[in-house]
Design an enzyme around this catalytic site. Structure first.
Site, PDB file in Angstrom:
ATOM      1  N   GLU A 149       0.996  -1.318   0.192  1.00  0.00           N
ATOM      2  CA  GLU A 149       0.088  -0.040   0.080  1.00  0.00           C
ATOM      3  C   GLU A 149       1.073   1.262  -0.002  1.00  0.00           C
ATOM      4  O   GLU A 149       1.704   1.274   1.139  1.00  0.00           O
ATOM      5  CB  GLU A 149      -0.506  -0.195   1.266  1.00  0.00           C
ATOM      6  N   ARG A 169       4.975 -13.099   9.744  1.00  0.00           N
ATOM      7  CA  ARG A 169       5.015 -11.463   9.375  1.00  0.00           C
ATOM      8  C   ARG A 169       6.751 -11.242   9.970  1.00  0.00           C
ATOM      9  O   ARG A 169       7.234 -12.507  10.692  1.00  0.00           O
ATOM     10  CB  ARG A 169       4.913 -10.855  10.052  1.00  0.00           C
ATOM     11  N   LYS A 183       3.490   0.537   9.760  1.00  0.00           N
ATOM     12  CA  LYS A 183       3.874   2.269   9.174  1.00  0.00           C
ATOM     13  C   LYS A 183       3.241   3.507   9.529  1.00  0.00           C
ATOM     14  O   LYS A 183       3.704   4.109   9.329  1.00  0.00           O
ATOM     15  CB  LYS A 183       3.141   1.658   7.801  1.00  0.00           C
TER      16      LYS A 183
HETATM   17  P1  ATP Z   1       1.438  -2.017   8.369  1.00  0.00           P
HETATM   18  O1  ATP Z   1       1.519  -3.089   9.201  1.00  0.00           O
HETATM   19  O2  ATP Z   1       3.656  -2.480   8.698  1.00  0.00           O
HETATM   20  O3  ATP Z   1       1.484  -1.157   7.708  1.00  0.00           O
HETATM   21  P2  ATP Z   1       1.047  -3.709   6.116  1.00  0.00           P
HETATM   22  O4  ATP Z   1       1.136  -5.241   5.815  1.00  0.00           O
HETATM   23  O5  ATP Z   1      -0.238  -2.839   6.226  1.00  0.00           O
HETATM   24  O6  ATP Z   1       1.884  -3.492   6.885  1.00  0.00           O
HETATM   25  P3  ATP Z   1       0.998  -2.827   3.166  1.00  0.00           P
HETATM   26  O7  ATP Z   1       1.868  -2.418   1.806  1.00  0.00           O
HETATM   27  O8  ATP Z   1      -0.161  -3.825   2.902  1.00  0.00           O
HETATM   28  O9  ATP Z   1       1.776  -3.348   4.824  1.00  0.00           O
HETATM   29  O10 ATP Z   1       3.008  -4.499   2.909  1.00  0.00           O
HETATM   30  C1  ATP Z   1       2.800  -4.969   1.426  1.00  0.00           C
HETATM   31  C2  ATP Z   1       2.498  -6.317   1.610  1.00  0.00           C
HETATM   32  O11 ATP Z   1       3.533  -6.905   3.056  1.00  0.00           O
HETATM   33  C3  ATP Z   1       1.888  -7.639   1.777  1.00  0.00           C
HETATM   34  O12 ATP Z   1       2.065  -8.387   1.630  1.00  0.00           O
HETATM   35  C4  ATP Z   1       2.159  -7.909   3.530  1.00  0.00           C
HETATM   36  O13 ATP Z   1       1.933  -9.101   4.397  1.00  0.00           O
HETATM   37  C5  ATP Z   1       3.612  -7.774   3.466  1.00  0.00           C
HETATM   38  N1  ATP Z   1       4.104  -7.144   4.894  1.00  0.00           N
HETATM   39  C6  ATP Z   1       4.431  -6.101   5.537  1.00  0.00           C
HETATM   40  N2  ATP Z   1       4.606  -6.149   6.456  1.00  0.00           N
HETATM   41  C7  ATP Z   1       4.889  -7.150   7.433  1.00  0.00           C
HETATM   42  C8  ATP Z   1       6.259  -8.442   7.720  1.00  0.00           C
HETATM   43  N3  ATP Z   1       6.677  -7.406   9.249  1.00  0.00           N
HETATM   44  N4  ATP Z   1       6.821  -9.295   7.847  1.00  0.00           N
HETATM   45  C9  ATP Z   1       6.393  -9.532   6.394  1.00  0.00           C
HETATM   46  N5  ATP Z   1       5.906  -9.358   5.742  1.00  0.00           N
HETATM   47  C10 ATP Z   1       5.184  -8.339   5.349  1.00  0.00           C
HETATM   48 MG    MG Z   2      -1.971  -3.639   4.296  1.00  0.00          MG
END
Ligand code: ATP
Ligand code: MG
Length: 560
Positions: free
Chosen positions: A40, A269, A279
């Site tokens: 995102e 994760r 984030k």
């Molecule tokens: P955050 O919780 O930090 O806002 P998010 O999951 O909302 O992260 P996205 O931009 O949606 O962030 O993530 C893009 C991809 O990265 C998704 O497929 C998500 O599952 C993966 N991802 C995000 N954080 C992690 C993590 N800590 N470990 C492994 N994969 C991750």
């Molecule tokens: Mg997300």
């Protein structure tokens, strides 16, 4: 693509996802393996994203498939082109290439709309006018089933008209939503008639003002995967329940209800000790100016780690070391640091830098003379050649490397009446010293043994200690930034106020001295400052010489 990425798939450790892919290929379910990385664009990428990037792009490389970079841009309010650009840059920097053009979920807005129309026509979706509070009440709880919305049995014809009106801007934000008609008694909360579309009068960075209804993640994600022909849709464990909804949507759309449609698989994760990964929290650190920005070298962002001196190879190696599983855990910082240390130990040129200098005057060395010495760039790798260093009457050593009286026989540094070798140079002996009014050592006087350049004393004296130094007239001042863990507790996310546990010593700035050749150091290229650690020139500050400490020579985390 570099060879280290292109390792043969069979060489890599199996994990449950590889097992699934292998079985699917055996069963000839897919012609080609297609994955996607779907960030995102609402922040910079962090090391957790790097895990997901290495998994998704790594599988595509290993199985000669393809991986899409898809911006999950269905929420216009929080998104920004700055983040889109930084994400593309980070993925490329890590060494990966996406298939074709960058994709945007917003490319499929019309397709989502048509999918919603199909569900409405099948009696599987309805426009609901409950307020958000009422919706919450109707949803029930984990212990109690929900109640049907009074709008649940509106006819498909009427729903179609209402939905068209939603699209045309006929309803205010919050006035109504489109919901899936599934099961208000489901034990999975996400299946209790989840929202599919909502009204938002927001400008979108890709589609401008074309749309005033935006799809929810659970609806948009599975359809985007299906449109792109993704075979294995990999996400983190918190989406485990949502898999039911992912399947429900695709199973109910005629175009996608096929055996080779995408399937979702979840992995755990990455959680890394002594830092935060959400984030929202990273945003907060930036907004509250507790760090210099998203690329502050203390941040767990890819751009921060890059600025600090982490290499793409070390992050890919880290991702392999931690592996892929379904077990939730905290990863120790030591594992990340071992990966960068192992990479840099082999490739980093050696140099000497004095981080906390005190002057040493060599009393028996000729006044005004400075000699040039050829020192190896890498002691274990002759092919890296030699560098020119200097020795003269005035040199600097590190404050910690002199004590007037050696505290014990194991003391391997300079003391009065004790000999020590200067790295790549002569043996010197401490003679006397001067202090300032507070008793701090200001100057040390020493003598050198002219017969000991590159050889041991002829009389068989054993000198075991080695310290580093720079020659005073040739040395160049440099700012040296030393980083420590950003938080004082292993899991700051658990604190009520995570900003209260910031480590005040996470950045210590020193004014040191480096070898003259270091004025030409290139940003992001690692050097080993002998006996101190790995450092690289800052990639942002250009008006002065600034070095960032990437990592120390040894694992200090184990002791902390
Ligand atoms: P955050 O919780 O930090 O806002 P998010 O999951 O909302 O992260 P996205 O931009 O949606 O962030 O993530 C893009 C991809 O990265 C998704 O497929 C998500 O599952 C993966 N991802 C995000 N954080 C992690 C993590 N800590 N470990 C492994 N994969 C991750
Ligand atoms: Mg997300």
């Amino acid at each position: 693509m570099s060879d280290s990425i292109k390792k043969d798939a069979v060489e890599r450790p199996v994990n449950f996802i590889r097992n699934i892919i292998n079985e699917d290929l055996e069963a000839q379910k897919h012609q080609i393996i297609r994955t996607r990385f779907p960030p995102e664009p609402n922040g910079y990428l962090h090391i957790g994203h790097a895990k997901s990037i290495c998994l998704n792009f790594g599988l595509a490389v290993d199985y000669q498939g393809e991986c899409n970079l898809r911006f999950d841009d269905t929420n216009p309010a929080k998104e920004d082109m700055e983040f889109v650009e930084s994400i593309k840059q980070d993925v490329e920097w890590l060494g990966f290439h996406w298939a074709g053009d960058v994709c945007y979920s917003s490319n499929y807005f019309e397709r989502f709309y048509q999918a919603a129309v199909e569900l409405i026509q099948k009696g599987l979706a309805y426009v609901c006018f409950l307020s958000s509070e009422e919706t919450r009440e109707y949803r029930g709880s984990l212990k109690e089933p929900g109640k049907d919305s009074p709008y649940r049995n509106t006819s498909p014809e009427e729903n179609l008209a209402l939905f068209e009106k939603m699209r045309a801007g006929g309803f205010k934000e919050g006035e109504c939503v489109l919901r899936a008609k599934i099961d208000m008694a489901s034990s999975f909360m996400c299946m209790r008639d989840p929202t599919l579309f909502r009204v938002r009068f927001e400008h979108h960075h890709q589609t401008g003002d074309e749309w005033c209804i935006y799809p929810m993640y659970d609806f948009a994600h599975c359809i985007s995967d299906a449109v792109e022909g993704v075979t294995h849709s990999l996400c983190t464990l918190e989406f485990q329940d949502n898999r039911r909804l992912y399947d429900w949507v695709l199973d109910n759309l005629d175009e996608f209800n096929k055996p080779d449609r995408p399937r979702q698989y979840e992995f755990s994760r990455l959680n890394l000790e002594y830092t935060v990964m959400s984030k929202r929290k990273l945003h907060q650190l930036v907004a509250d100016k507790l760090v210099e920005g998203w690329d502050d070298p203390r941040m767990p962002t890819i751009s921060g780690m890059r600025r600090r001196g982490y290499t793409p190879a070390s992050l890919r190696d880290f991702a392999e070391r931690i592996g892929i599983s379904k077990v939730d855990s905290m990863t120790e910082m030591g594992i990340l640091e071992a990966a960068i240390r192992d990479d840099l130990n082999v490739v980093a040129p050696r140099t000497m830098a004095v981080i906390d200098p005190i002057k040493v005057i060599i009393e028996n060395y000729p006044e005004g003379q400075v000699e040039s010495i050829q020192a190896p760039v890498h002691p274990q790798n002759e092919t890296m050649g030699k560098r020119e260093i200097f020795f003269g009457k005035e040199i600097y050593i590190d404050r910690a490397d002199f004590q007037p009286e050696a505290p014990n026989r194991k003391f391997m540094r300079l003391a009065l009446d004790k000999e020590v070798r200067l790295r790549n140079s002569y043996i010197i002996k401490g003679e006397r010293f001067e202090t300032d009014a507070d008793g701090n050592v200001t100057t040390v006087y020493a003598t050198y043994d002219p017969e000991t350049l590159g050889k041991n004393p002829a009389d068989g004296r054993k000198v075991k200690g080695v310290i580093h130094f720079v020659e005073a007239s040739k040395a160049v001042p440099a700012e040296i930034r030393i980083y420590d863990r950003l938080f004082t507790v292993a899991n700051p996310a658990k604190e009520d106020d995570f900003e209260s546990v910031i480590n005040p010593e996470s950045l210590v700035i020193k004014q040191g001295l480096v070898e003259p050749s270091m004025v030409n150091a290139k940003p992001e290229l690692a050097y080993q400052f002998e006996r101190e650690g790995y450092f690289c020139r800052d990639n942002k500050i250009t008006d002065k010489l600034v070095f960032n400490k990437t990592v120390g020579l040894r694992d200090v985390w184990a002791k902390k």
